[in-house]
Design a protein around this motif. Structure first.
Motif, PDB file in Angstrom:
ATOM      1  N   ILE A 119      45.131  13.678  35.041  1.00  0.00           N
ATOM      2  CA  ILE A 119      44.117  12.667  34.715  1.00  0.00           C
ATOM      3  C   ILE A 119      42.956  12.737  35.695  1.00  0.00           C
ATOM      4  O   ILE A 119      41.789  12.727  35.280  1.00  0.00           O
ATOM      5  CB  ILE A 119      44.737  11.253  34.687  1.00  0.00           C
ATOM      6  N   ARG A 120      43.248  12.831  36.986  1.00  0.00           N
ATOM      7  CA  ARG A 120      42.165  12.925  37.988  1.00  0.00           C
ATOM      8  C   ARG A 120      41.257  14.120  37.706  1.00  0.00           C
ATOM      9  O   ARG A 120      40.032  14.002  37.731  1.00  0.00           O
ATOM     10  CB  ARG A 120      42.750  13.051  39.392  1.00  0.00           C
ATOM     11  N   ALA A 121      41.858  15.278  37.481  1.00  0.00           N
ATOM     12  CA  ALA A 121      41.068  16.488  37.241  1.00  0.00           C
ATOM     13  C   ALA A 121      40.275  16.368  35.949  1.00  0.00           C
ATOM     14  O   ALA A 121      39.073  16.677  35.913  1.00  0.00           O
ATOM     15  CB  ALA A 121      41.990  17.713  37.200  1.00  0.00           C
ATOM     16  N   TRP A 122      40.918  15.928  34.890  1.00  0.00           N
ATOM     17  CA  TRP A 122      40.273  15.842  33.571  1.00  0.00           C
ATOM     18  C   TRP A 122      39.129  14.845  33.573  1.00  0.00           C
ATOM     19  O   TRP A 122      38.061  15.124  33.032  1.00  0.00           O
ATOM     20  CB  TRP A 122      41.311  15.487  32.515  1.00  0.00           C
ATOM     21  N   THR A 123      39.342  13.665  34.187  1.00  0.00           N
ATOM     22  CA  THR A 123      38.267  12.670  34.193  1.00  0.00           C
ATOM     23  C   THR A 123      37.050  13.194  34.949  1.00  0.00           C
ATOM     24  O   THR A 123      35.918  12.967  34.527  1.00  0.00           O
ATOM     25  CB  THR A 123      38.734  11.325  34.802  1.00  0.00           C
ATOM     26  N   GLY A 124      37.282  13.918  36.042  1.00  0.00           N
ATOM     27  CA  GLY A 124      36.166  14.505  36.779  1.00  0.00           C
ATOM     28  C   GLY A 124      35.395  15.499  35.929  1.00  0.00           C
ATOM     29  O   GLY A 124      34.167  15.498  35.914  1.00  0.00           O
ATOM     30  N   GLU A 125      36.120  16.331  35.184  1.00  0.00           N
ATOM     31  CA  GLU A 125      35.476  17.316  34.307  1.00  0.00           C
ATOM     32  C   GLU A 125      34.690  16.649  33.185  1.00  0.00           C
ATOM     33  O   GLU A 125      33.673  17.173  32.738  1.00  0.00           O
ATOM     34  CB  GLU A 125      36.533  18.240  33.691  1.00  0.00           C
ATOM     35  N   GLN A 126      35.166  15.500  32.726  1.00  0.00           N
ATOM     36  CA  GLN A 126      34.546  14.803  31.593  1.00  0.00           C
ATOM     37  C   GLN A 126      33.467  13.811  32.020  1.00  0.00           C
ATOM     38  O   GLN A 126      32.843  13.178  31.179  1.00  0.00           O
ATOM     39  CB  GLN A 126      35.621  14.056  30.788  1.00  0.00           C
ATOM     40  N   GLY A 127      33.271  13.655  33.335  1.00  0.00           N
ATOM     41  CA  GLY A 127      32.265  12.725  33.827  1.00  0.00           C
ATOM     42  C   GLY A 127      32.724  11.282  33.850  1.00  0.00           C
ATOM     43  O   GLY A 127      31.900  10.372  33.968  1.00  0.00           O
ATOM     44  N   HIS A 128      34.004  11.040  33.736  1.00  0.00           N
ATOM     45  CA  HIS A 128      34.553   9.689  33.837  1.00  0.00           C
ATOM     46  C   HIS A 128      34.936   9.409  35.284  1.00  0.00           C
ATOM     47  O   HIS A 128      35.150  10.325  36.076  1.00  0.00           O
ATOM     48  CB  HIS A 128      35.807   9.540  32.959  1.00  0.00           C
ATOM     49  N   ILE A 129      35.074   8.132  35.602  1.00  0.00           N
ATOM     50  CA  ILE A 129      35.522   7.710  36.921  1.00  0.00           C
ATOM     51  C   ILE A 129      36.755   6.832  36.745  1.00  0.00           C
ATOM     52  O   ILE A 129      36.691   5.810  36.041  1.00  0.00           O
ATOM     53  CB  ILE A 129      34.414   6.928  37.656  1.00  0.00           C
ATOM     54  N   CYS A 130      37.854   7.217  37.365  1.00  0.00           N
ATOM     55  CA  CYS A 130      39.055   6.387  37.347  1.00  0.00           C
ATOM     56  C   CYS A 130      38.802   5.170  38.220  1.00  0.00           C
ATOM     57  O   CYS A 130      38.204   5.281  39.286  1.00  0.00           O
ATOM     58  CB  CYS A 130      40.263   7.151  37.885  1.00  0.00           C
ATOM     59  N   ARG A 131      39.250   4.014  37.750  1.00  0.00           N
ATOM     60  CA  ARG A 131      39.073   2.791  38.539  1.00  0.00           C
ATOM     61  C   ARG A 131      40.267   1.879  38.328  1.00  0.00           C
ATOM     62  O   ARG A 131      40.963   1.956  37.324  1.00  0.00           O
ATOM     63  CB  ARG A 131      37.789   2.072  38.144  1.00  0.00           C
ATOM     64  N   GLY A 132      40.491   1.039  39.289  1.00  0.00           N
ATOM     65  CA  GLY A 132      41.506   0.006  39.131  1.00  0.00           C
ATOM     66  C   GLY A 132      42.927   0.531  39.205  1.00  0.00           C
ATOM     67  O   GLY A 132      43.199   1.598  39.744  1.00  0.00           O
ATOM     68  N   VAL A 133      43.802  -0.245  38.642  1.00  0.00           N
ATOM     69  CA  VAL A 133      45.243  -0.005  38.706  1.00  0.00           C
ATOM     70  C   VAL A 133      45.661   0.973  37.618  1.00  0.00           C
ATOM     71  O   VAL A 133      45.337   0.799  36.446  1.00  0.00           O
ATOM     72  CB  VAL A 133      46.000  -1.335  38.533  1.00  0.00           C
ATOM     73  N   ALA A 134      46.373   2.010  38.025  1.00  0.00           N
ATOM     74  CA  ALA A 134      46.979   2.944  37.068  1.00  0.00           C
ATOM     75  C   ALA A 134      48.414   2.491  36.829  1.00  0.00           C
ATOM     76  O   ALA A 134      49.025   1.851  37.685  1.00  0.00           O
ATOM     77  CB  ALA A 134      46.958   4.354  37.637  1.00  0.00           C
TER      78      ALA A 134
END
Length: 161
Positions: A119-134
């Protein structure tokens, strides 16, 4: 589950989630003590909720608060239909309606860190930012599964963008 890689981890997908309410017991715990926390917290939650008329909304979950160090700030949780008043160790935690990345996992729970890394790698590639509680939800009950390869989980991480 479809489109799983050889490790049993599915492709990330963006999903829209409504408010998600959890009844939880939260503790900072060393990694080698996670099992003990789960073994103690789930019976407490599953005993408390029906006794107090609180309706369960889905499979058991584990919530991760912040980045793990030598300990993890962990919420052992059960999704519930509606908010309720906290009582002692049993807290309410609500994830507001959000977009999130979801990854499906089939196999032993020790694969779950790979799903978070994906998820971390994919979101970075897609221009998303992970936030909050997983969080992860344990789709089937491990006490009824004899082969860990049959365990089903889903990992969710809210995103921006």
């Amino acid at each position: 589950m479809s489109e799983l890689n050889p490790a049993g981890i599915g492709a990330p997908e963006v999903v829209e989630l409504d408010d998600t309410h959890f009844a939880m017991i939260r503790e900072a715990v060393a990694f080698d003590k996670i099992g003990e926390l789960f073994d103690r917290a789930y019976p407490a939650l599953y005993g408390y909720l029906p006794e107090h008329g609180i309706e369960i909304a889905g499979p058991a979950a584990g919530l991760s608060f912040g980045a793990p160090t030598d300990v993890i700030d962990l919420g052992v949780a059960v999704p519930v239909v509606a908010p309720f008043a906290a009582d002692g160790d049993i807290q309410l935690f609500t994830v507001p309606a959000t977009r999130a990345v979801r990854v499906k996992v089939q196999g032993p729970y020790d694969q779950l860190p790979q799903a978070y890394n994906l998820i971390r790698a994919w979101t970075g590639e897609q221009g998303h930012i992970c936030r909050g509680v997983a969080w992860e939800q344990y789709v089937n009950d491990p006490s009824t599964i004899s082969d860990p390869a049959e365990l089903l989980s889903e990992v969710f991480w809210p995103i921006e963008n």
